[in-house]
Design an enzyme around this catalytic site. Structure first.
Site, mmCIF file in Angstrom:
data_model
loop_
_atom_site.group_PDB
_atom_site.id
_atom_site.type_symbol
_atom_site.label_atom_id
_atom_site.label_comp_id
_atom_site.label_asym_id
_atom_site.label_seq_id
_atom_site.Cartn_x
_atom_site.Cartn_y
_atom_site.Cartn_z
ATOM 1 N N PHE A 577 0.843 -1.198 0.000
ATOM 2 C CA PHE A 577 0.000 0.000 0.000
ATOM 3 C C PHE A 577 0.876 1.245 0.000
ATOM 4 O O PHE A 577 1.896 1.298 0.686
ATOM 5 C CB PHE A 577 -0.885 0.057 1.246
ATOM 6 C CG PHE A 577 -1.874 -1.061 1.373
ATOM 7 C CD1 PHE A 577 -3.179 -0.915 0.932
ATOM 8 C CD2 PHE A 577 -1.498 -2.270 1.958
ATOM 9 C CE1 PHE A 577 -4.089 -1.948 1.070
ATOM 10 C CE2 PHE A 577 -2.406 -3.301 2.090
ATOM 11 C CZ PHE A 577 -3.710 -3.145 1.647
ATOM 12 N N ASP A 578 0.450 2.221 -0.769
ATOM 13 C CA ASP A 578 0.984 3.563 -0.564
ATOM 14 C C ASP A 578 0.314 4.118 0.695
ATOM 15 O O ASP A 578 -0.764 3.666 1.079
ATOM 16 C CB ASP A 578 0.674 4.444 -1.761
ATOM 17 C CG ASP A 578 1.173 5.868 -1.572
ATOM 18 O OD1 ASP A 578 2.351 6.049 -1.247
ATOM 19 O OD2 ASP A 578 0.350 6.789 -1.725
#
Length: 904
Positions: A577-578
């Site tokens: 995930f960013d």
């Protein structure tokens, strides 16, 4: 071109404002492409032309030419068409046994580089315009039997053309017509002006193994292209052509029923000994005619294509039964075969209609305010800037910006959001309408969504064929025609299995030589094995599940671009995930401003405000808003010049003649003679420990202080992570450009298994490559813009908030239309279910064949064999259709499902 050939495509490297190949934009393009599954190599080629060419080697069995174009387009490359792709829709679904034959026939047409045909009627062709003209290709396809209006016919030339869809997606219906007939008058015409044609630049492509050097590629400019021109929104248009029978789409079913009736009549006549001896045989012969009509047609087509398919095998078995005097069993074979495939045809049509329903969501007309009057016009005639009036409970006709009025809009048909979203007028709709991607969610509306109780006026931001809904329909349809990895496996298996079975049947024909039985008995056994071993269920098991999964996802506000991403998302165990805007709200606030000794807070904030208001960094707006709030009307005016953004580090500018640096603490450790004072370093460490993102401010030789910004996690993030773990995701990793302490704090709050901070964009790509090498498959979740390189290098790139975002829709393999992390468990859960159903279907189809082959060898009759054979085919299709009713993991007690708004 076979499915396993490598393809090379040379693209003109035309990037906005790029003067040489060493520009960072070129490096970004190479980073996005490098390591992408299916892309073997991407490099620059220097020719006699002023600009270098971008040469890409890719495997079309893994990634399609259109996906390569999407990736390149997302970075700004303007790609034009010597090569084009053509999407078409057969008026009714094809059987799996004929779809593959159709695709192989298309691939043999000179100039066709790649062709896929879905059993559900979607036809995708990549072709070289210099070898075959589009109209010629359409005529050839029409003669091959796809008598339906083209769905999409568009070259790669126009950057925007790839985003377009037939106007039917916005509600415009076409008259019934054949594929070779002309489009309606309202269809946009191709560009003819030099200015329009000049925008098109060459594309060059060849197969691996072609000995021509890079420099020998021919240049062809000003290639003509054709805009999309529509598939009929009415799915029944042209049905009489598609089936070729007197009853249209139901012809095969009616013929099967008639065959069954005559079979029953013949059996009763023989059993009751009613009438002359020849009457029963006559009834069986009529049953042969009705049951074998479509089988004979497709067998002839297969033989013309030099293929020996299931239709031919069944026909041979039925003729053999008749030759042995077993008319009843031959009639039963053709009856069950015809009935089974007509029911399979109906079931596949249901799955296809689930996708076609998306194209019917937008209204056909719109009420437009013109010269003080309100007139009703077709949505296809709407132009940018038109003011559309939308009454309460009406569907919105176009993507646009709210200009007048407040309301709440049900966006479920596009984004899958179960709760209506409040809308209000934009401050300057005429100014923001041009940058629709950046319009605030509360000001932006989409075609096909449903207005609430308030009347509003909407300024049109996109034409009907460019709306978000239209593009989703186009992409889903394209995905429908693309084969999944398992489908590639089943096709390879069939290429080995079918000849093996034919060899076994040939041996069994001579069983009477070594076994004490008559030739008739050996021949009958061989025909029974022929029926039992026919891989009908195997051929339809995977595409039926893939299409059902894609259709269900689209109804839930999730766009999945083909069977590959669907299957990969269903089997991977790692998701990265960013942080900003993905796990967090993406709306950071200025929380701290700690000045250095001898510096006032006002000076610190004034310098920070003066520089950051010229920056487009995501954190800059938070700093600017916070500084203005604290300074109030006392904010001084400073002279700012030469603002430069330093990727991954910060921003520098000249303020009142002095050089100012604002950025990460690590940046100052990299500069010469710029070590931070101990006091500022200590305050910075305190803020970092508290989860703040910090920026150090230095003016000239003086350090002014440190400012802290905090972005809070999304409320649903922790619950989403828990649901993903329940679905079998073992590793939940955050990769962030923020410092490690901030990354750790967020990871602990939301329940991640790992957090990696202080990563530059290229380091994010390396992190994804490392995860792929270590764990096999990994998905990357981001916004599709800043995270594009990392997403492109992941096995599956997942973009959030893709509705209205061109870049996110182009770069992602999976697009969550709403900016809602809670849709992710739905997408993963659906993909998991699809993978399970694909495995179940494979076990059923292969298991039945494995049981029936030895059973028929040891005496099972043809009638029983075909009963189990057709039963297994229907079973796998019905099993796949269960995905259309898939219920996601209960996120927040709500199910993202746009089906409530979609026509059934």
């Amino acid at each position: 071109m076979t499915n396993h050939s490598k393809t090379r495509i040379d693209l003109p490297l035309i990037l906005p404002d790029v003067l040489d190949a060493s520009d960072r934009c070129v490096a970004r393009l190479m980073t996005i492409l490098a390591g992408r599954p299916g892309i073997d190599d991407a490099h620059l080629v220097y020719t006699d032309s002023p600009a270098p060419m971008l040469c890409i080697h890719f495997d079309p069995a893994v990634i399609t030419l259109s996906r390569v174009r999407d990736l390149v387009d997302s970075t700004g490359a303007q790609i034009t068409s010597k090569y084009a792709h053509l999407f078409m829709r057969a008026s009714v679904p094809l059987h799996a046994r004929s779809a593959q034959t159709f695709a192989d026939t298309l691939r043999r047409i000179p100039g066709v580089l790649e062709a896929d045909v879905s059993p559900f009627g979607a036809i995708r062709i990549e072709f070289d315009r210099t070898v075959v003209a589009e109209n010629t290709l359409i005529e050839k396809v029409s003669r091959l039997g796809a008598a339906a209006p083209p769905l999409i016919s568009v070259g790669a030339s126009d950057t925007h053309a790839l985003e377009r869809i037939a106007t039917s997606a916005a509600g415009a219906k076409l008259p019934e017509r054949g594929i070779a007939e002309s489009a309606p008058a309202s269809v946009p015409t191709p560009p003819d002006t030099p200015e329009q044609k000049a925008e098109q630049a060459p594309i060059h492509e060849k197969h691996a193994g072609d000995e021509r050097a890079h420099e020998e590629h021919a240049h062809e400019e000003h290639a003509h292209y054709k805009h999309p021109h529509g598939e009929a929104a009415d799915s029944h248009a042209g049905h009489d052509h598609g089936q070729g029978g007197p009853f249209g789409e139901r012809s095969e079913l009616i013929f099967a029923i008639l065959a069954g009736f005559m079979l029953a009549a013949g059996w009763l006549v023989a059993r009751m000994e009613f009438g002359p001896d020849w009457l029963a045989t006559a009834c069986y012969l009529v049953a042969y005619c009705f049951g074998g009509y479509f089988t004979i047609r497709e067998a002839i087509e297969n033989l013309r294509a030099r293929r020996f398919e299931i239709d031919t095998l069944m026909l041979v078995a039925a003729v053999g039964a008749a030759a042995l005097g077993k008319w009843a069993e031959g009639s039963l074979l053709l009856f069950l075969f015809s009935l089974g495939h007509s029911l399979e045809h109906y079931a596949m049509g249901r799955a296809r209609r689930a996708i076609e329903a998306l194209a019917q969501l937008a209204p056909e007309t719109a009420n437009v305010r013109k010269n003080g009057n309100v007139v009703q016009v077709p949505v296809g005639e709407l132009r940018l800037g038109d003011i559309v009036l939308v009454r309460p409970n009406e569907r919105l006709p176009a993507d646009g910006v709210v200009a007048v009025g407040t309301t709440s809009v049900n966006q479920a048909p596009v984004t899958g959001e179960s709760v209506p979203v409040d809308k209000q007028p934009a401050a300057n709709p005429s100014e923001v309408v041009a940058a629709f991607d950046k319009v605030r969610p509360e000001n932006r509306v989409f075609a096909g969504t449903i207005n609430g109780s308030g009347a509003i006026e909407v300024m049109v931001a996109r034409r009907a064929d460019q709306s978000t809904m239209a593009r989703v329909v186009k992409m889903v349809t394209e995905a429908e025609a693309q084969r999944s990895p398992t489908q590639h496996f089943t096709e390879r298996f069939e290429r080995i299995f079918v000849p093996t079975v034919l060899g076994l049947v040939a041996l069994l024909l001579f069983a009477w030589v070594v076994v004490d039985e008559t030739f008739a008995d050996s021949f009958y056994r061989a025909m029974a094995v022929l029926v039992a071993a026919s891989p009908c269920a195997l051929a339809i098991s995977v595409p039926s599940a893939v299409l059902s999964g894609i259709a269900r996802a689209a109804r839930g506000g999730v766009l999945i671009k083909g069977g590959g991403p669907l299957e990969n998302l269903g089997t991977l165990t790692s998701i990265a995930f960013d942080k900003t805007g993905t796990l967090t709200e993406g709306k950071p606030k200025l929380t701290d401003a700690i000045p250095a000794e001898g510096v006032t807070e006002e000076e610190l904030l004034a310098v920070t405000l003066a520089v950051e208001e010229h920056s487009d960094h995501p954190l800059a707006s938070a700093v600017v808003a916070g500084a203005r709030e604290r300074l109030g009307a006392n904010a001084p005016t400073l002279n700012v010049a030469d603002v430069k953004s330093i990727t991954g580090r910060g921003v520098q500018a000249s303020v009142d003649g002095e050089l100012v640096h604002i950025g990460k603490p690590v940046w100052f450790s990299e500069m010469v003679n710029s070590a931070m004072p101990a006091g500022i370093d200590q305050e910075n460490n305190k803020l970092v420990a508290g989860g703040r993102t910090t920026m150090i401010v230095r003016k000239g030789a003086r350090f002014l202080g440190v400012v802290g910004v905090m972005d809070t996690p999304r409320p649903v993030a922790a619950q989403v992570m828990a649901e993903l773990r329940e679905l079998g995701i073992e590793r939940l990793i955050m990769i962030s450009g923020d410092n490690q302490q901030v990354a750790d704090a967020v990871a602990m709050t939301v329940g991640l298994t790992e957090a990696r901070g202080d990563l530059m964009p290229e380091q994010k790509v390396e992190a994804i490559k490392y995860l792929r090498a270590k764990h096999g498959k990994v998905a990357m979740v981001g916004d599709g813009v800043n995270d594009a390189p990392a997403m492109a290098n992941a096995t599956v790139g997942i973009a959030m908030g893709a509705a209205g975002s061109d870049v996110a829709l182009e770069t992602a393999d999976v697009a969550l239309m709403a900016d809602d992390l809670a849709q992710l468990p739905f997408a993963v859960g659906l993909s998991r279910s699809t993978s399970r159903i694909i495995k179940q279907n494979l076990w059923v189809s292969l298991g039945v064949v494995a049981v029936l082959i030895p059973a028929t060898i040891f005496g099972l009759n043809i009638g029983t064999a075909v009963l189990f054979h057709e039963g297994s085919t229907l079973l796998v299709v019905i099993n796949a259709l269960r995905l259309l009713a898939y219920g996601d993991v209960k996120t927040k007690g709500k199910q993202p499902d746009a089906a409530v708004a979609a026509p059934t």
